[in-house]
Design a protein around this motif. Structure first.
Motif, short mmCIF file in Angstrom:
data_model
loop_
_atom_site.label_atom_id
_atom_site.label_comp_id
_atom_site.label_asym_id
_atom_site.label_seq_id
_atom_site.Cartn_x
_atom_site.Cartn_y
_atom_site.Cartn_z
N LEU A 221 -19.85 -32.98 -47.57
CA LEU A 221 -19.41 -33.04 -48.70
C LEU A 221 -17.89 -33.20 -48.64
O LEU A 221 -17.18 -33.75 -49.24
N ALA A 222 -17.31 -32.41 -47.66
CA ALA A 222 -16.06 -32.60 -47.35
C ALA A 222 -15.54 -34.01 -47.05
O ALA A 222 -14.34 -34.34 -46.99
N SER A 223 -16.41 -34.77 -46.30
CA SER A 223 -16.13 -35.92 -45.94
C SER A 223 -16.11 -36.86 -46.86
O SER A 223 -15.13 -37.99 -46.57
N ASP A 224 -16.60 -36.63 -47.87
CA ASP A 224 -16.36 -37.64 -48.95
C ASP A 224 -16.99 -38.99 -48.61
O ASP A 224 -16.53 -40.17 -48.68
N ILE A 225 -18.29 -39.06 -48.07
CA ILE A 225 -18.80 -40.15 -47.65
C ILE A 225 -19.29 -41.23 -48.62
O ILE A 225 -19.78 -40.67 -49.53
N HIS A 226 -19.21 -42.45 -48.53
CA HIS A 226 -19.69 -43.51 -49.27
C HIS A 226 -20.79 -44.41 -48.63
O HIS A 226 -20.86 -44.56 -47.37
N VAL B 123 -10.51 -42.54 -35.99
CA VAL B 123 -10.58 -43.09 -37.31
C VAL B 123 -9.50 -43.94 -37.73
O VAL B 123 -8.50 -44.34 -36.94
N THR B 124 -9.76 -44.74 -38.81
CA THR B 124 -8.96 -46.09 -39.13
C THR B 124 -7.62 -45.37 -39.71
O THR B 124 -7.63 -44.05 -39.98
N VAL B 125 -6.85 -46.37 -40.11
CA VAL B 125 -5.63 -45.80 -40.88
C VAL B 125 -5.82 -45.23 -42.14
O VAL B 125 -6.64 -45.90 -42.96
N GLY B 126 -5.11 -43.94 -42.23
CA GLY B 126 -5.73 -43.34 -43.42
C GLY B 126 -7.12 -42.85 -43.60
O GLY B 126 -7.60 -42.16 -44.67
N GLY B 127 -7.77 -42.72 -42.51
CA GLY B 127 -9.20 -42.12 -42.54
C GLY B 127 -9.12 -40.77 -42.39
O GLY B 127 -8.06 -39.83 -42.56
N ARG B 128 -10.29 -40.21 -42.61
CA ARG B 128 -10.37 -38.68 -42.63
C ARG B 128 -11.16 -37.89 -41.48
O ARG B 128 -12.26 -38.72 -40.95
N VAL B 129 -10.67 -36.87 -40.93
CA VAL B 129 -11.16 -36.09 -40.01
C VAL B 129 -11.56 -34.77 -40.53
O VAL B 129 -10.61 -33.95 -41.24
N VAL B 130 -12.80 -34.33 -40.72
CA VAL B 130 -13.04 -32.89 -41.21
C VAL B 130 -13.41 -32.05 -39.83
O VAL B 130 -14.05 -32.43 -39.05
N ALA B 131 -12.55 -31.00 -39.92
CA ALA B 131 -12.68 -29.78 -38.56
C ALA B 131 -13.63 -28.98 -39.26
O ALA B 131 -13.14 -28.15 -39.77
N SER B 132 -14.69 -28.82 -38.62
CA SER B 132 -15.86 -27.89 -38.99
C SER B 132 -16.07 -26.96 -37.81
O SER B 132 -16.60 -25.85 -38.02
N GLY B 133 -15.51 -27.15 -36.70
CA GLY B 133 -15.76 -26.16 -35.76
C GLY B 133 -15.13 -24.90 -35.86
O GLY B 133 -13.86 -24.85 -36.76
N HIS C 65 -0.36 -38.62 -36.30
CA HIS C 65 0.89 -39.27 -37.04
C HIS C 65 1.17 -40.50 -37.30
O HIS C 65 1.41 -40.93 -38.56
N HIS C 66 0.62 -41.48 -36.37
CA HIS C 66 1.12 -42.85 -36.56
C HIS C 66 -0.09 -43.57 -37.53
O HIS C 66 0.45 -44.66 -38.18
N ASN C 67 -1.28 -42.80 -37.76
CA ASN C 67 -2.09 -43.67 -38.61
C ASN C 67 -2.35 -42.83 -39.85
O ASN C 67 -3.32 -43.04 -40.63
N ARG C 68 -1.51 -41.85 -39.94
CA ARG C 68 -1.48 -41.15 -41.38
C ARG C 68 -3.03 -40.44 -41.46
O ARG C 68 -3.51 -40.66 -42.67
N VAL C 69 -3.42 -39.97 -40.65
CA VAL C 69 -4.84 -39.38 -40.58
C VAL C 69 -4.92 -38.18 -41.61
O VAL C 69 -4.09 -37.31 -41.41
N GLN C 70 -5.98 -38.05 -42.44
CA GLN C 70 -6.17 -36.89 -43.27
C GLN C 70 -6.96 -35.86 -42.22
O GLN C 70 -7.91 -36.21 -41.87
N LEU C 71 -6.42 -34.49 -42.38
CA LEU C 71 -7.22 -33.55 -41.50
C LEU C 71 -7.40 -32.44 -42.47
O LEU C 71 -6.65 -31.95 -43.11
#
Length: 348
Positions: A151-156, A246-256, A272-278
């Motif tokens: 759910l946190a991943s907001d997968i489409h 992940v891609t530029v602006g991609g999302r990483v869900v840390a669940s561990g 930092h360079h790809n502005r990843v959502q964590l």
């Protein structure tokens, strides 16, 4: 006498006996059938790395404070994946709508103990779905952890998702992400688990020890990278590789449940360079944007319905059912030979 599994020190396990307690008002007594061992969170208490052993959680300020331990050895009844039979109902509750009755099979959290004394309001909606074998009830919580991460991943539909870690929760995450419409790449260091991941819906698998994971994921996605990565192993280098994948602006869900300092995690690189959502996913709550519709209880109930409907297979993940008298051996297995086990369940 009640039997309780407890840690008396790091990597020290005993099964203690206690006099059966009387049932207070508003409670149920549940005789445990099965109790699943968590190979992640629970092993942190077994190994002595859990932050509560060295610091105190300030629930009001919501920070850990140094200077004293929140829990001390012996740590008793640590489990959170129980299923059992109601054997006693507080008299004033008899006939109350929604409250389980004598003989009902229920799931919940009361720890690795032969019986639980549980507030009745926590058991409403926790009766095992009809036709579901009792062993499956021990997966309600771990299934909810996986569900919460998805759910946190907001997968489409049609998106590329990488799931790092293919233990029990990782495999369930792979299956749920696939049901949600994702093309899943499963990542793990054990080939046996990767083989199981294919059965759980993974389109591609990568070995974290031998494959250049981020590079292979980018090649498979025309150089873009995954839309989402879910890191569920709790290992910092895996979290770093998820950020790389992940891609530029991609999302990483840390669940561990990460332990100690973040060795191997470099936030000045791809993050930092790809502005990843964590994003953190933790079973204490649901994603904020869904809090109006979802609750942790709904996660658990919905997951068990998926199991009952045949959408998710859980019982094949049980590699060992161990008598509670041999609990110490079960922890040694998970700690020292993880390649030989998936879900280990204590039988009472």
């Amino acid at each position: 006498m009640e039997r309780v599994v407890q840690f008396t020190g790091p990597r020290q396990v005993e099964v203690a006996e206690h006099t059966q307690a009387s049932l207070p008002p508003g409670h149920l007594r549940v005789r445990t059938r099965f109790s699943g061992i968590s190979a992640g969170t629970e092993l942190t208490a077994y190994r002595g790395t859990n932050p509560y052993l060295t610091r105190t959680w300030d629930a009001e300020a919501r920070i850990f404070r140094d200077g004293s331990a929140g829990i001390e050895y012996p740590v008793a009844g640590w489990g959170y994946s129980e299923v059992g039979e109601v054997t006693e109902v507080s008299p004033e509750l008899v006939g109350t709508p929604g409250v389980p009755v004598l003989g009902d099979l229920v799931w919940g959290i009361w720890g690795h103990r032969s019986e639980g004394i549980v507030p009745a309001d926590r058991m409403i909606g926790h009766t095992l779905p009809p036709g579901l074998e009792p062993l499956a009830g021990a997966f309600a919580r771990v299934g909810a952890i996986a569900y919460n991460a998805v759910l946190a991943s907001d997968i489409h539909v049609g998106e590329d998702v990488a799931v790092f870690g293919q233990g029990v929760i990782g495999l369930l995450t792979t299956r749920l992400a696939q049901l949600n419409g994702a093309r899943v790449t499963a990542v793990d260091a054990l080939d046996g688990r990767l083989e199981t991941a294919r059965k759980y819906g993974a389109t591609h698998t990568l070995n974290a020890r031998t494959d250049a994971v981020a590079e292979r994921i980018r090649e498979a996605t025309d150089g873009l990278g995954a839309d989402v990565a879910i890191e569920i192993s709790g290992v910092y280098p895996a979290l770093h590789e998820a950020l790389r994948a992940v891609t530029v602006g991609g999302r990483v869900v840390a669940s561990g449940f990460y332990q100690g300092d973040g060795t191997g995690l470099r936030l000045g690189d791809e993050f930092h360079h790809n502005r990843v959502q964590l994003v953190c996913s933790q079973i204490g709550g649901v994603p904020p944007q869904l809090a109006g519709r979802w609750t942790v209880d709904r996660l658990q109930q919905t997951f068990l319905k998926l199991v009952a409907d045949g959408q998710v297979d859980v019982t094949s993940l049980v590699s060992h059912v161990v008598p509670v008298s041999d609990a110490a051996d079960a922890y040694v297995l998970l700690d020292e030979r993880p390649a030989d086990a998936l879900q280990v369940v204590l039988a009472f």
